[in-house]
Write an enzyme that holds these catalytic residues in place. Structure first.
Site, short mmCIF file in Angstrom:
data_model
loop_
_atom_site.label_atom_id
_atom_site.label_comp_id
_atom_site.label_asym_id
_atom_site.label_seq_id
_atom_site.Cartn_x
_atom_site.Cartn_y
_atom_site.Cartn_z
N ASP A 343 -45.34 17.45 -15.78
CA ASP A 343 -44.37 17.54 -14.70
C ASP A 343 -44.56 18.88 -13.97
OD1 ASP A 343 -42.11 17.84 -13.08
OD2 ASP A 343 -40.80 16.82 -14.51
N HIS A 374 -43.45 14.10 -11.84
CA HIS A 374 -42.01 14.35 -11.73
C HIS A 374 -41.34 13.11 -11.14
CE1 HIS A 374 -38.34 16.67 -11.50
NE2 HIS A 374 -38.17 16.26 -10.25
#
Length: 435
Positions: A343, A374
């Protein structure tokens, strides 16, 4: 007519594409978030489309065993090889470049708060087909969708709501004060981790649907609000289960570390555009010039909530009251946190994932994948996001577990009765479920 926000986002995207193309050509594109020590922790699942091997990290319990069986059998975590999940920053660019899809039909309700402020509840009512009678949480389960902290309702969040609608859930989006077209009637916005307004919304949903299971799912930085609510409310949260997609666990560290500019600048422009509509009322409480001149999300957060005219406070004191996990030990509702090690927004797992929380609390479950970006978790085929399927499967498993425990213990099931409406009892989990 193209908006200023759209032009700036397009310019940022073009610049980012050039930079990424150069790094790919040079062979120096690094994937943030090395597994490190986390690779050996948790229970492995079948590999998904190129995302690598998912792992479930949690404290052993009867509930955990049931969840492991359900997720292990889920088609959402099965598939072949695919290269696209290996490039999380390209996924962010795709989200920015992707043209907006037709917005689904919604029915908006404005909920007045004790201080005369307003929040908006958007009930999804289309455009997908008829609801399925075999939903994950039952046909009467209400699913509360919480956008990111900037209030931006992304296409991914709408897609999750529509998938839930197809499966018989009743999806509703929670919009904070002044966000997403919700009128700002007081010179006050909602701080990052202040769950007061969310509590009022959940109480209203409980009264409107007294026989339904209440579920909640948050996206990205909006998870700070949900986690704070669960910790502060404890066993009185009225929720049966919750899920966080790519959550931000440590708010202060996240603001101070800085974010990828491809993520930060579009959100910053989105916030400024919304706040500019309320310059007159906000001028009573904050320095508007400083607010609209902010060059980062941290500067904007400080201008809104720390450098106020009536009650100024320090950055440290602000986060003592607004850290998402400040009362995590008091949470008494199962929470699935779907995270990716790569992420680029949350940061490296070693410093951004509270692994000790998932090992010690029976209510927190971490589903960790090495590749998912993400809030992306891309996959080939319809749906595009396997994370949505995993979350809906989790809610189905929670409802199934509750029904099985009720049958085993002979607990009465709630049902509607005629007559005047009464305040329903707060939902609480049996402690034995998590042992």
């Amino acid at each position: 007519m193209v908006s200023l926000e759209g032009l700036v986002a397009a310019a940022a995207v073009l610049a980012g594409l050039g930079l990424l193309a150069w790094r790919l050509w040079a062979g120096r594109l690094e994937v943030p978030g090395d597994w490190g020590e986390e690779e050996e922790e948790g229970i492995p699942f079948i590999a998904e489309d190129g995302s690598g091997r998912c792992r479930l990290l949690c404290k052993p319990s009867a509930l955990a065993q049931h969840l492991m069986r359900s997720l292990g059998q889920s088609a959402a975590l099965q598939g072949g090889r695919w290269l696209w999940p290996r490039w999380p920053r390209l996924q962010m660019l795709r989200q920015l470049l992707q043209p907006p899809e037709p917005e689904p039909a919604v029915a908006r309700e404005l909920l007045q708060l004790p201080d005369t402020g307003l929040v908006a509840l958007d009930w999804l009512v289309g455009p997908r087909g008829p609801r399925s009678s075999s939903s994950g949480g039952g046909p009467s389960s209400v699913l509360l969708l919480i956008p990111n902290a900037a209030g931006k309702v992304t296409g991914e969040l709408l897609q999750l709501g529509l998938r839930a609608l197809e499966r018989g859930f009743i999806p509703v989006i929670f919009n904070r004060r002044g966000h997403n077209g919700c009128p700002l009637t007081t010179p006050r916005l909602q701080p990052f981790g202040d769950p007061g307004d969310l509590r009022e919304a959940v109480t209203y949903l409980r009264c409107r649907h007294p026989a339904a299971l209440l579920l909640a799912v948050s996206e990205g930085s909006g998870s700070g609000l949900l986690l704070a609510y669960l910790g502060e409310s404890g066993s009185s949260s009225r929720l049966a289960a919750a899920a966080c997609i790519s959550p931000i666990f440590r708010g202060r560290d996240w603001f101070e570390a800085g974010m990828p500019w491809l993520y930060e600048w579009p959100l910053l422009l989105h916030l400024k555009r919304g706040l500019s509509r309320y310059v007159g009322s906000l001028a009573e409480a904050v320095d508007v010039d400083r607010l609209l001149g902010s060059r980062s999300l941290r500067q904007l957060e400080e201008a809104l909530f720390c450098q106020t005219k009536s009650h100024p406070t320090t950055w440290e004191a602000y986060w003592e009251r607004n850290e998402p996990l400040r009362d995590a030990d008091e949470a008494a509702v199962p929470v699935l946190c779907l995270c990716s090690a790569d992420d680029p927004v949350r940061g490296p797992p070693a410093r951004s994932l509270p692994l000790e929380l998932f090992c010690s609390s029976p209510y927190f479950f971490l589903l960790l994948t090495p590749r998912g970006g993400h809030c992306g978790f891309p996959r080939r085929g319809p749906g595009r996001c396997w994370g949505h399927e995993a979350v809906l499967e989790y809610f189905r498993a929670m409802a199934e577990f509750l029904r099985a425990e009720e049958r085993r213990k002979g607990l009465p099931r709630p049902h509607r009765r005629r007559g005047p409406a009464v305040e329903p009892p707060a939902f609480t989990w049996q402690r034995s479920y998590t042992r």
